[in-house]
Design an enzyme around this catalytic site. Structure first.
Site, PDB file in Angstrom:
ATOM      1  N   LYS A  72       0.863  -1.284  -0.109  1.00 58.48           N
ATOM      2  CA  LYS A  72      -0.111   0.050  -0.012  1.00 58.48           C
ATOM      3  C   LYS A  72       0.799   1.198  -0.105  1.00 58.48           C
ATOM      4  O   LYS A  72       0.444   2.368  -0.907  1.00 58.48           O
ATOM      5  CB  LYS A  72      -0.977  -0.076   1.232  1.00 58.48           C
ATOM      6  CG  LYS A  72      -1.894   1.198   1.173  1.00 58.48           C
ATOM      7  CD  LYS A  72      -2.831   1.046   2.340  1.00 58.48           C
ATOM      8  CE  LYS A  72      -4.014   0.094   2.557  1.00 58.48           C
ATOM      9  NZ  LYS A  72      -4.749   0.437   3.911  1.00 58.48           N
ATOM     10  N   PHE A 189     -16.131  12.567  11.210  1.00 61.11           N
ATOM     11  CA  PHE A 189     -17.559  12.358  10.739  1.00 61.11           C
ATOM     12  C   PHE A 189     -17.606  12.322   9.064  1.00 61.11           C
ATOM     13  O   PHE A 189     -18.571  12.807   8.476  1.00 61.11           O
ATOM     14  CB  PHE A 189     -18.364  13.483  11.191  1.00 61.11           C
ATOM     15  CG  PHE A 189     -18.245  13.790  12.654  1.00 61.11           C
ATOM     16  CD1 PHE A 189     -19.172  12.605  13.287  1.00 61.11           C
ATOM     17  CD2 PHE A 189     -17.507  14.525  13.286  1.00 61.11           C
ATOM     18  CE1 PHE A 189     -19.194  13.000  14.704  1.00 61.11           C
ATOM     19  CE2 PHE A 189     -17.545  14.684  14.619  1.00 61.11           C
ATOM     20  CZ  PHE A 189     -18.259  13.924  15.456  1.00 61.11           C
ATOM     21  N   LEU A 190     -16.460  11.868   8.514  1.00 65.15           N
ATOM     22  CA  LEU A 190     -16.282  11.732   6.977  1.00 65.15           C
ATOM     23  C   LEU A 190     -17.424  10.756   6.505  1.00 65.15           C
ATOM     24  O   LEU A 190     -17.573   9.662   7.121  1.00 65.15           O
ATOM     25  CB  LEU A 190     -15.118  11.083   6.640  1.00 65.15           C
ATOM     26  CG  LEU A 190     -13.885  12.009   7.203  1.00 65.15           C
ATOM     27  CD1 LEU A 190     -12.576  11.301   6.762  1.00 65.15           C
ATOM     28  CD2 LEU A 190     -14.039  13.534   6.618  1.00 65.15           C
ATOM     29  N   ARG A 191     -18.122  11.199   5.573  1.00 62.92           N
ATOM     30  CA  ARG A 191     -18.901   9.978   4.667  1.00 62.92           C
ATOM     31  C   ARG A 191     -18.095   9.482   3.687  1.00 62.92           C
ATOM     32  O   ARG A 191     -17.473  10.314   2.812  1.00 62.92           O
ATOM     33  CB  ARG A 191     -20.205  10.642   4.242  1.00 62.92           C
ATOM     34  CG  ARG A 191     -21.243  10.921   5.127  1.00 62.92           C
ATOM     35  CD  ARG A 191     -22.212  11.706   4.675  1.00 62.92           C
ATOM     36  NE  ARG A 191     -21.651  13.037   4.155  1.00 62.92           N
ATOM     37  CZ  ARG A 191     -22.111  14.072   3.581  1.00 62.92           C
ATOM     38  NH1 ARG A 191     -23.373  14.026   3.160  1.00 62.92           N
ATOM     39  NH2 ARG A 191     -21.481  15.133   3.407  1.00 62.92           N
ATOM     40  N   ASN A 248     -23.681   8.641  14.956  1.00 57.58           N
ATOM     41  CA  ASN A 248     -23.966   7.280  13.820  1.00 57.58           C
ATOM     42  C   ASN A 248     -25.189   6.684  14.271  1.00 57.58           C
ATOM     43  O   ASN A 248     -26.145   6.435  13.374  1.00 57.58           O
ATOM     44  CB  ASN A 248     -22.733   6.386  13.693  1.00 57.58           C
ATOM     45  CG  ASN A 248     -21.562   6.978  12.987  1.00 57.58           C
ATOM     46  OD1 ASN A 248     -21.623   8.001  12.222  1.00 57.58           O
ATOM     47  ND2 ASN A 248     -20.631   6.144  12.488  1.00 57.58           N
ATOM     48  N   PHE A 289     -30.780  12.953   5.202  1.00 54.30           N
ATOM     49  CA  PHE A 289     -30.854  11.587   5.635  1.00 54.30           C
ATOM     50  C   PHE A 289     -32.439  11.024   5.849  1.00 54.30           C
ATOM     51  O   PHE A 289     -32.913  10.350   6.817  1.00 54.30           O
ATOM     52  CB  PHE A 289     -30.209  11.288   6.987  1.00 54.30           C
ATOM     53  CG  PHE A 289     -28.846  10.764   6.899  1.00 54.30           C
ATOM     54  CD1 PHE A 289     -27.820  11.484   6.362  1.00 54.30           C
ATOM     55  CD2 PHE A 289     -28.732   9.443   7.165  1.00 54.30           C
ATOM     56  CE1 PHE A 289     -26.724  10.919   6.267  1.00 54.30           C
ATOM     57  CE2 PHE A 289     -27.351   9.000   6.928  1.00 54.30           C
ATOM     58  CZ  PHE A 289     -26.455   9.531   6.378  1.00 54.30           C
ATOM     59  N   CYS A 300     -19.443   1.546   8.717  1.00 55.58           N
ATOM     60  CA  CYS A 300     -19.485   2.357  10.078  1.00 55.58           C
ATOM     61  C   CYS A 300     -20.644   2.090  10.782  1.00 55.58           C
ATOM     62  O   CYS A 300     -20.615   1.542  11.939  1.00 55.58           O
ATOM     63  CB  CYS A 300     -19.493   3.796   9.760  1.00 55.58           C
ATOM     64  SG  CYS A 300     -17.986   4.443   8.720  1.00 55.58           S
ATOM     65  N   LYS A 303     -21.248  -1.632  12.339  1.00 50.96           N
ATOM     66  CA  LYS A 303     -20.376  -1.879  13.240  1.00 50.96           C
ATOM     67  C   LYS A 303     -20.583  -0.969  14.523  1.00 50.96           C
ATOM     68  O   LYS A 303     -20.544  -1.494  15.637  1.00 50.96           O
ATOM     69  CB  LYS A 303     -18.910  -1.762  12.917  1.00 50.96           C
ATOM     70  CG  LYS A 303     -17.814  -1.585  13.600  1.00 50.96           C
ATOM     71  CD  LYS A 303     -16.418  -1.488  12.906  1.00 50.96           C
ATOM     72  CE  LYS A 303     -16.201  -0.044  12.421  1.00 50.96           C
ATOM     73  NZ  LYS A 303     -15.401   0.959  13.614  1.00 50.96           N
ATOM     74  N   LYS A 376     -23.310   2.614  -0.937  1.00 52.40           N
ATOM     75  CA  LYS A 376     -23.788   3.842  -1.252  1.00 52.40           C
ATOM     76  C   LYS A 376     -22.872   4.263  -2.829  1.00 52.40           C
ATOM     77  O   LYS A 376     -22.058   3.456  -3.013  1.00 52.40           O
ATOM     78  CB  LYS A 376     -23.514   4.753  -0.446  1.00 52.40           C
ATOM     79  CG  LYS A 376     -22.058   4.999   0.037  1.00 52.40           C
ATOM     80  CD  LYS A 376     -22.044   5.976   1.355  1.00 52.40           C
ATOM     81  CE  LYS A 376     -22.042   7.340   0.539  1.00 52.40           C
ATOM     82  NZ  LYS A 376     -22.039   8.606   1.674  1.00 52.40           N
TER      83      LYS A 376
HETATM   84  C1  UGA Z   1     -21.254   7.537   8.059  1.00 51.89           C
HETATM   85  C2  UGA Z   1     -21.669   8.933   8.642  1.00 51.89           C
HETATM   86  O1  UGA Z   1     -22.712   9.556   7.648  1.00 51.89           O
HETATM   87  C3  UGA Z   1     -20.293   9.737   9.053  1.00 51.89           C
HETATM   88  O2  UGA Z   1     -20.558  11.035   9.338  1.00 51.89           O
HETATM   89  C4  UGA Z   1     -19.230   8.736   9.758  1.00 51.89           C
HETATM   90  O3  UGA Z   1     -18.208   9.539   9.808  1.00 51.89           O
HETATM   91  C5  UGA Z   1     -19.000   7.540   8.938  1.00 51.89           C
HETATM   92  O4  UGA Z   1     -20.282   6.991   8.939  1.00 51.89           O
HETATM   93  C6  UGA Z   1     -18.065   6.766   9.832  1.00 51.89           C
HETATM   94  O5  UGA Z   1     -18.349   6.448  11.129  1.00 51.89           O
HETATM   95  O6  UGA Z   1     -16.965   6.730   9.512  1.00 51.89           O
HETATM   96  P1  UGA Z   1     -20.833   6.571   5.604  1.00 51.89           P
HETATM   97  O7  UGA Z   1     -21.067   5.042   6.296  1.00 51.89           O
HETATM   98  O8  UGA Z   1     -19.676   6.529   5.090  1.00 51.89           O
HETATM   99  O9  UGA Z   1     -20.826   7.616   6.738  1.00 51.89           O
HETATM  100  O10 UGA Z   1     -22.151   6.660   4.599  1.00 51.89           O
HETATM  101  P2  UGA Z   1     -23.486   7.877   4.694  1.00 51.89           P
HETATM  102  O11 UGA Z   1     -23.422   8.598   3.624  1.00 51.89           O
HETATM  103  O12 UGA Z   1     -23.689   7.958   6.139  1.00 51.89           O
HETATM  104  O13 UGA Z   1     -24.596   6.397   4.370  1.00 51.89           O
HETATM  105  C7  UGA Z   1     -24.422   5.375   5.188  1.00 51.89           C
HETATM  106  C8  UGA Z   1     -25.771   4.312   4.678  1.00 51.89           C
HETATM  107  O14 UGA Z   1     -27.019   4.974   4.754  1.00 51.89           O
HETATM  108  C9  UGA Z   1     -25.574   4.033   3.322  1.00 51.89           C
HETATM  109  O15 UGA Z   1     -25.819   2.485   3.007  1.00 51.89           O
HETATM  110  C10 UGA Z   1     -26.677   4.759   2.578  1.00 51.89           C
HETATM  111  O16 UGA Z   1     -27.200   4.318   1.325  1.00 51.89           O
HETATM  112  C11 UGA Z   1     -27.754   4.889   3.449  1.00 51.89           C
HETATM  113  N1  UGA Z   1     -28.588   6.365   3.374  1.00 51.89           N
HETATM  114  C12 UGA Z   1     -28.066   7.591   3.631  1.00 51.89           C
HETATM  115  C13 UGA Z   1     -29.767   5.957   2.717  1.00 51.89           C
HETATM  116  O17 UGA Z   1     -30.395   5.023   2.549  1.00 51.89           O
HETATM  117  N2  UGA Z   1     -30.755   7.222   2.965  1.00 51.89           N
HETATM  118  C14 UGA Z   1     -30.130   8.459   3.232  1.00 51.89           C
HETATM  119  O18 UGA Z   1     -30.744   9.460   3.203  1.00 51.89           O
HETATM  120  C15 UGA Z   1     -28.739   8.603   3.570  1.00 51.89           C
END
Ligand code: UGA
Length: 488
Positions: A72, A189-191, A248, A289, A300, A303, A376
């Site tokens: 890596k 809090f990154l997505r 979360n 959301f 995330c 878990k 996603k």
């Molecule tokens: C999530 C949190 O949003 C971040 O703030 C956090 O830092 C991260 O976990 C972490 O703990 O590392 P992430 O899992 O990357 O981020 O993605 P999200 O955009 O939150 O989506 C999570 C899930 O929810 C996905 O399966 C997505 O498709 C779903 N989702 C989200 C929906 O079905 N509808 C929505 O309106 C939003």
């Protein structure tokens, strides 16, 4: 006409994305008069570590990113980015060129040369649901051997509440004096898919510590982000650790709530889009959301909420709502296939999904196109992806599967080598009896429904993200199930 408009729109989107990326970084450059004096080691170059390292370098800090994975680091030193994340390569390239960001396997050296050590290693789920802290423990052991002057030790990985105190105990038990280090909790809090933007423009920067000196230094390294409109949230370590899990859990709850409401809307004939829009107009709720879908996945939410339940049980607190979210999400993941079977006029589906053996249900000789495999859009991550449940169910029923995802096929191929992976969405759809849209990749919204109709064998569509244009679907006589939106 419509087609031409849509193609142009995607080009504009690409152009807009490039310009937008340039504007993020340019705005930050204006804030940076000189390099910060701090040298930062970020240990772990996974998702969180790599984005954090590149982002902190963009803030003007000298950053050494460390990983034990030799391949890596070799790739990163060649400018190759091991994960799919929009804007990350540009950020890494830029900061490497400015000598603010380096990659190494040499953890000892990185510890010795740094003032601040970010721990960004994985904290996977153990068999009992608790977070496995063995990687964190190994980093602490390395720090205790190599610490050569005062350091700030900062947890960036999502770690259970109480980890700060545990780290202090590990270090002092190894003979390290309390005056040699301060601890900080700085949850992220990154997505995935928008991580670079989320890092550079966070809603808040949470810093937990019992040391004012450490908090002052940490505020300094993030200063350009605050000048740019973000705000600090200073607290103690336990509270900072709790904020991460609670955020979360709350987001997963909000999302699961709208998923359940979409099922209710299906039953009564209401439109969940209008319901969600109206909810969002209420300032106490916010419009984000609230998009229903096939359940949440990723590395995330699943878990972290299980770890929160584990920790609450240990503290004799029964988090009933969070437990219900876990259960409801598992049920939601079955919905795409349930809806498909309903469209195929197979009755008593709910029962049959739970008890496959007891039914003669078969999708043998039926070809299903599955669009989207990542949990996603804008990521190649398939961990806990709802698409995994869909694929498993379809395979159990004996269906032929043709799948397409813009980024996640390589990862899914390792889990399901028996599936036919296609070179494009249209390639997957060609000759399929039915189509299930699983992931909200923007390119799926631009698919030409007329063309889909002309190349598909059947006319059944399950749109688990409510992405397709309903009037177009109707115009071409598709049999459709959406999530919470009436079709007929
Ligand atoms: C999530 C949190 O949003 C971040 O703030 C956090 O830092 C991260 O976990 C972490 O703990 O590392 P992430 O899992 O990357 O981020 O993605 P999200 O955009 O939150 O989506 C999570 C899930 O929810 C996905 O399966 C997505 O498709 C779903 N989702 C989200 C929906 O079905 N509808 C929505 O309106 C939003």
């Amino acid at each position: 006409m419509i087609k031409i408009y849509k193609i142009n729109r995607s080009k504009y989107f690409l152009l807009f994305s490039i310009l937008f990326f340039q504007s993020w970084t340019l705005q930050l450059d204006n804030q940076l008069n000189k390099l910060n004096n701090q040298t930062i080691a970020v240990i772990g170059t996974g998702y969180v570590g790599l984005v954090t390292g590149a982002g902190l370098a963009e803030c003007g800090n000298r950053v050494i990113c460390v990983d034990i994975d030799i391949n890596k680091i070799a790739k990163l030193n060649l400018g190759e980015i091991p994960i799919y994340e929009p804007g990350l390569k540009e950020l890494v390239d830029k900061n490497r060129a400015l000598d603010r960001l380096i990659f190494t396997n040499n953890i000892e050296d990185a510890i010795k040369k740094s003032d601040i050590i970010f721990i960004a290693v994985g904290t996977p789920m153990s068999d009992d649901g608790a977070a496995d802290l063995s990687y964190v423990e190994s980093v602490i052991s390395n720090i205790s051997i190599n610490i050569n002057n005062y350091k700030i030790i900062c947890t960036k990985s999502t770690v259970p509440v109480g980890t700060g105190s545990w780290i202090r105990l590990l270090l002092t038990n190894s003979g390290i004096k309390n005056s040699m280090f301060d601890l900080v909790s700085n949850p992220e809090f990154l997505r995935e898919g928008s991580a670079v933007k989320d890092f550079l423009y966070p809603d808040r920067i949470v810093l937990g510590s019992d040391s004012k000196k450490a908090l002052d230094i940490m505020c300094d390294i993030y200063k350009p982000l605050v000048t740019n409109g973000s705000q600090y949230m200073l607290t103690n370590i336990t509270t900072a650790e709790t904020i991460k899990y609670v955020t979360n859990a709350f987001l997963a709850t909000k999302l699961t709530f709208i998923n359940e409401i979409s099922n209710y809307c299906d039953a009564v004939g209401a439109n969940v889009k209008d319901v969600a829009y109206s909810l969002g107009l209420d300032k106490r709720i916010s419009p984000l959301f609230l998009k229903p879908g096939p359940g949440f996945g990723g590395s995330c939410f699943p878990k972290d909420i299980i770890a929160l339940v584990h920790s609450s049980d240990q503290n004799n607190i029964d988090l009933k709502i969070v437990k219900a979210v876990i259960e409801a999400n598992e049920i939601q993941k079955n919905k795409p296939v349930e809806k498909l079977l309903e469209l195929m006029s197979i009755k008593n589906i709910g029962a049959s999904l739970d008890n496959l053996e007891a039914t003669n249900l078969s999708l043998k000789n039926i070809t299903i196109a599955v669009l989207g495999l990542a949990f996603k859009d804008n990521t190649d991550d398939i961990r806990y992806s709802p698409a995994i449940t869909t694929l498993k169910l379809l395979l159990n029923y004996g269906a032929n599967i043709k799948a397409y995802d813009p980024a996640a096929m390589k990862n899914m191929q390792q889990e399901f080598p028996e599936i036919n992976y296609c070179s494009s969405a249209y390639d997957a759809i060609k000759d399929a009896d039915a189509l299930i849209l699983m992931t909200e990749w923007p390119e799926f919204a631009n698919l030409d429904i007329k063309k889909i109709k002309s190349i598909m064998h059947g006319n059944i569509i399950v749109d688990a993200r409510n992405m397709f244009d309903i009037s177009e679907l109707k115009k071409h006589d598709f049999d459709v199930k959406l999530f919470g939106i009436p079709y007929n």
